[in-house]
Design a protein around this motif. Sequence first.
Motif, PDB file in Angstrom:
ATOM      1  N   PRO A  16      87.200 -11.624  71.235  1.00  0.00           N
ATOM      2  CA  PRO A  16      86.189 -12.082  72.195  1.00  0.00           C
ATOM      3  C   PRO A  16      84.959 -11.175  72.174  1.00  0.00           C
ATOM      4  CG  PRO A  16      88.016 -11.021  73.332  1.00  0.00           C
ATOM      5  CD  PRO A  16      88.435 -11.174  71.902  1.00  0.00           C
ATOM      6  N   TRP A  17      83.827 -11.730  72.586  1.00  0.00           N
ATOM      7  CA  TRP A  17      82.576 -10.973  72.664  1.00  0.00           C
ATOM      8  C   TRP A  17      82.541 -10.285  74.021  1.00  0.00           C
ATOM      9  CZ3 TRP A  17      77.027 -13.515  72.750  1.00  0.00           C
ATOM     10  CH2 TRP A  17      76.061 -12.517  72.585  1.00  0.00           C
ATOM     11  N   VAL A  18      82.746  -8.985  74.016  1.00  0.00           N
ATOM     12  CA  VAL A  18      82.821  -8.185  75.239  1.00  0.00           C
ATOM     13  C   VAL A  18      81.701  -7.156  75.202  1.00  0.00           C
ATOM     14  CG1 VAL A  18      84.252  -6.590  76.582  1.00  0.00           C
ATOM     15  CG2 VAL A  18      85.310  -8.527  75.397  1.00  0.00           C
ATOM     16  N   MET A  19      81.117  -6.880  76.361  1.00  0.00           N
ATOM     17  CA  MET A  19      80.009  -5.929  76.405  1.00  0.00           C
ATOM     18  C   MET A  19      80.247  -4.876  77.487  1.00  0.00           C
ATOM     19  SD  MET A  19      79.587  -8.813  78.079  1.00  0.00           S
ATOM     20  CE  MET A  19      79.168  -9.697  76.575  1.00  0.00           C
ATOM     21  N   PRO A  20      79.505  -3.767  77.439  1.00  0.00           N
ATOM     22  CA  PRO A  20      79.654  -2.731  78.463  1.00  0.00           C
ATOM     23  C   PRO A  20      79.363  -3.263  79.862  1.00  0.00           C
ATOM     24  CG  PRO A  20      78.423  -1.896  76.572  1.00  0.00           C
ATOM     25  CD  PRO A  20      78.556  -3.374  76.380  1.00  0.00           C
ATOM     26  N   GLU A  21      79.866  -2.562  80.852  1.00  0.00           N
ATOM     27  CA  GLU A  21      79.769  -2.988  82.246  1.00  0.00           C
ATOM     28  C   GLU A  21      78.336  -3.280  82.667  1.00  0.00           C
ATOM     29  OE1 GLU A  21      80.635  -4.088  86.009  1.00  0.00           O
ATOM     30  OE2 GLU A  21      82.145  -3.620  84.483  1.00  0.00           O
ATOM     31  N   GLU A  22      77.376  -2.452  82.224  1.00  0.00           N
ATOM     32  CA  GLU A  22      76.005  -2.590  82.703  1.00  0.00           C
ATOM     33  C   GLU A  22      75.350  -3.910  82.298  1.00  0.00           C
ATOM     34  OE1 GLU A  22      75.836   0.165  78.998  1.00  0.00           O
ATOM     35  OE2 GLU A  22      77.122  -0.112  80.762  1.00  0.00           O
ATOM     36  N   ALA A  23      75.922  -4.612  81.321  1.00  0.00           N
ATOM     37  CA  ALA A  23      75.313  -5.865  80.851  1.00  0.00           C
ATOM     38  C   ALA A  23      76.006  -7.106  81.390  1.00  0.00           C
ATOM     39  CB  ALA A  23      75.325  -5.896  79.323  1.00  0.00           C
ATOM     40  N   ARG A  24      77.063  -6.951  82.166  1.00  0.00           N
ATOM     41  CA  ARG A  24      77.909  -8.104  82.484  1.00  0.00           C
ATOM     42  C   ARG A  24      77.271  -9.113  83.430  1.00  0.00           C
ATOM     43  NH1 ARG A  24      83.624  -4.768  82.495  1.00  0.00           N
ATOM     44  NH2 ARG A  24      83.402  -4.119  80.311  1.00  0.00           N
ATOM     45  N   LEU A  25      76.284  -8.696  84.216  1.00  0.00           N
ATOM     46  CA  LEU A  25      75.560  -9.684  85.015  1.00  0.00           C
ATOM     47  C   LEU A  25      74.903 -10.713  84.096  1.00  0.00           C
ATOM     48  CD1 LEU A  25      74.340 -10.829  87.616  1.00  0.00           C
ATOM     49  CD2 LEU A  25      72.485  -9.149  87.391  1.00  0.00           C
ATOM     50  N   ALA A  83      86.706  -1.689  73.367  1.00  0.00           N
ATOM     51  CA  ALA A  83      86.666  -0.413  72.647  1.00  0.00           C
ATOM     52  C   ALA A  83      85.622  -0.456  71.535  1.00  0.00           C
ATOM     53  CB  ALA A  83      88.048  -0.093  72.079  1.00  0.00           C
ATOM     54  N   ILE A  84      85.492  -1.602  70.879  1.00  0.00           N
ATOM     55  CA  ILE A  84      84.470  -1.768  69.835  1.00  0.00           C
ATOM     56  C   ILE A  84      83.075  -1.660  70.454  1.00  0.00           C
ATOM     57  CG2 ILE A  84      83.509  -3.361  68.132  1.00  0.00           C
ATOM     58  CD1 ILE A  84      86.327  -2.128  67.516  1.00  0.00           C
ATOM     59  N   ALA A  85      82.882  -2.333  71.591  1.00  0.00           N
ATOM     60  CA  ALA A  85      81.576  -2.298  72.256  1.00  0.00           C
ATOM     61  C   ALA A  85      81.198  -0.872  72.664  1.00  0.00           C
ATOM     62  CB  ALA A  85      81.581  -3.218  73.476  1.00  0.00           C
ATOM     63  N   MET A  86      82.175  -0.109  73.139  1.00  0.00           N
ATOM     64  CA  MET A  86      81.877   1.253  73.569  1.00  0.00           C
ATOM     65  C   MET A  86      81.587   2.166  72.374  1.00  0.00           C
ATOM     66  SD  MET A  86      81.783   0.666  76.662  1.00  0.00           S
ATOM     67  CE  MET A  86      81.328   2.332  77.167  1.00  0.00           C
ATOM     68  N   ASP A 112      77.584  -6.241  68.474  1.00  0.00           N
ATOM     69  CA  ASP A 112      78.924  -6.425  69.039  1.00  0.00           C
ATOM     70  C   ASP A 112      79.467  -7.809  68.701  1.00  0.00           C
ATOM     71  OD1 ASP A 112      78.816  -3.901  70.186  1.00  0.00           O
ATOM     72  OD2 ASP A 112      78.184  -4.635  72.153  1.00  0.00           O
ATOM     73  N   TYR A 113      78.594  -8.798  68.800  1.00  0.00           N
ATOM     74  CA  TYR A 113      79.001 -10.163  68.453  1.00  0.00           C
ATOM     75  C   TYR A 113      79.463 -10.220  66.994  1.00  0.00           C
ATOM     76  CZ  TYR A 113      78.606 -15.077  67.146  1.00  0.00           C
ATOM     77  OH  TYR A 113      78.871 -16.333  66.641  1.00  0.00           O
ATOM     78  N   PHE A 114      78.672  -9.673  66.087  1.00  0.00           N
ATOM     79  CA  PHE A 114      79.032  -9.725  64.669  1.00  0.00           C
ATOM     80  C   PHE A 114      80.313  -8.938  64.389  1.00  0.00           C
ATOM     81  CE2 PHE A 114      74.388 -10.651  63.768  1.00  0.00           C
ATOM     82  CZ  PHE A 114      74.623 -11.946  63.338  1.00  0.00           C
ATOM     83  N   TYR A 115      80.457  -7.768  65.011  1.00  0.00           N
ATOM     84  CA  TYR A 115      81.650  -6.955  64.774  1.00  0.00           C
ATOM     85  C   TYR A 115      82.928  -7.683  65.195  1.00  0.00           C
ATOM     86  CZ  TYR A 115      78.614  -2.816  64.192  1.00  0.00           C
ATOM     87  OH  TYR A 115      77.672  -1.912  63.761  1.00  0.00           O
ATOM     88  N   THR A 116      82.853  -8.437  66.281  1.00  0.00           N
ATOM     89  CA  THR A 116      84.060  -9.088  66.800  1.00  0.00           C
ATOM     90  C   THR A 116      84.249 -10.508  66.282  1.00  0.00           C
ATOM     91  OG1 THR A 116      82.799  -9.683  68.793  1.00  0.00           O
ATOM     92  CG2 THR A 116      84.172  -7.702  68.899  1.00  0.00           C
ATOM     93  N   ARG A 117      83.158 -11.219  66.004  1.00  0.00           N
ATOM     94  CA  ARG A 117      83.291 -12.602  65.546  1.00  0.00           C
ATOM     95  C   ARG A 117      83.549 -12.686  64.044  1.00  0.00           C
ATOM     96  NH1 ARG A 117      81.864 -16.712  68.814  1.00  0.00           N
ATOM     97  NH2 ARG A 117      82.384 -15.042  70.285  1.00  0.00           N
ATOM     98  N   PHE A 118      83.039 -11.708  63.298  1.00  0.00           N
ATOM     99  CA  PHE A 118      83.207 -11.708  61.839  1.00  0.00           C
ATOM    100  C   PHE A 118      83.785 -10.364  61.381  1.00  0.00           C
ATOM    101  CE2 PHE A 118      79.370 -14.327  62.728  1.00  0.00           C
ATOM    102  CZ  PHE A 118      79.887 -15.568  62.363  1.00  0.00           C
TER     103      PHE A 118
END
Length: 455
Positions: A290-299, A362-365, A62-68
């Motif tokens: 931005p680096w966004v992740m699914p709800e279950e990882a946000r903690l 949407a990318i993360a999902m 997800d980081y690579f998809y959104t940052r690069f």
Amino acid sequence: MLRSLLCWSLVLAWSAVAMAQEAAVPVLKTPVSKLDLVDGDSIVFLGDSITHQCLYTQYVEDYFYTRFPKMRLKIHNAGVGGARAWDALARFDKDVAEYKPKYVTILLGMNDGTYRPFDQPTFDTYKKDMTELLGKLQGIGATPILMTPTMFDSRADRARPNNKRDPLSQAEYNSTLAYYGTWLREVAVENGHGYVDMWGPLNNLTLEQRKVEPAFTLIRDAVHPDAPGQLVMAVSIITDMDLPRSVSGISINLNAKNEKQRAKGTGGVIEGLSQTEDGVEFTFAAESLPWVMPEEARLGAQLTKLGHRLSSERLTVHGLPAGQYELSIDGQSVDTYAHTALAAHIELQENDKTPQYQQALAIAMLNKQRNDGPVKALRGEWGRFQGFARTRRDAEANPTDTGKQEQLAKQTESMKGMEDRVAKANADAKLIEDEIFTKNQPLVRKYVLKRSAGK
């Protein structure tokens, strides 16, 4: 003449000694401190069930998809549940080398230590197999990134229903993993490999949280980090490998006399700056999301302060008249801010109302769908191969054991068609990734700051 010859002989002898001493000084290698990536590079994540979970690897993707978004990497998950270093060797050619990796991260050791207090022969086996694995990686021109085993949570293990692990193993296994990780660090430093500390962040964050919540854990089953813990692992990779930490910065100074000083942008281009009667507006073309992740990882994002540290989108506006200002992006109301807050700077990366946040989500999902589907199907194939490889090893070591020979025959039959199934899983994963790259391109966004009526 004799004295001159003697002097020259001594000079030559001293020179030879000095040269020998200089030659004896070892060449010290520098461990990899940063990933040097270009479009088309391949990265393999090699590991056991913690990699097979397809979570920390997913979040790094997800980081690579959104940052690069303009750089397409070839990322391959090579984790298999229950794997030890020997198992990685058994599937090396087809599950690692075939992907022609530039970098290979290695997360092995949790199973190699056998969940018992430190035992020298057990460690020696791990050391031997890991050393062979590193040699094979260097043989194909790949750079190893050694990652420490993760945390064994003894408190969580004791709390598990029907837990039968002996108390000494519970108490000491996390220390065993620390020893394995320390050895890996020494190997990385001495041989110029990369190194990522997974053990430290998981243990340190757990310790801090238990000061206020004694039952806190990131690893409910004691071994496999849950989604927040897996995000902590992903953060460790990004930080230890010194990957870019900021998305963008927008700085507007309405008091500046020089037009070039009125609008400055990092990570993108500001255009069309216009001061209106009740605010300011402009467009911004960001280079990343931005680096966004699914709800279950946000903690995990909260615990690591991921947004501020690794995904910041800063907006600063100086020179606005006193008051409250509503920010909208592409017509979507984001929030209302005081002119003083805007002058100090606001951060937008965790505001789920921004269009860029929703685009990144949407990318993360989509990537979650990719990992939960074809990537896990692929890893399942290699899990079955691991069982076959172990049976084959046992059968070869016991040629007169009829039971083992029969078991090998059955598993050999089940391996038929594996290449086709692997190819299909890879193709299905690529189809979803193709879709990701049609949706991860940053768009030109219209920013409007408008003074709220009566404020």
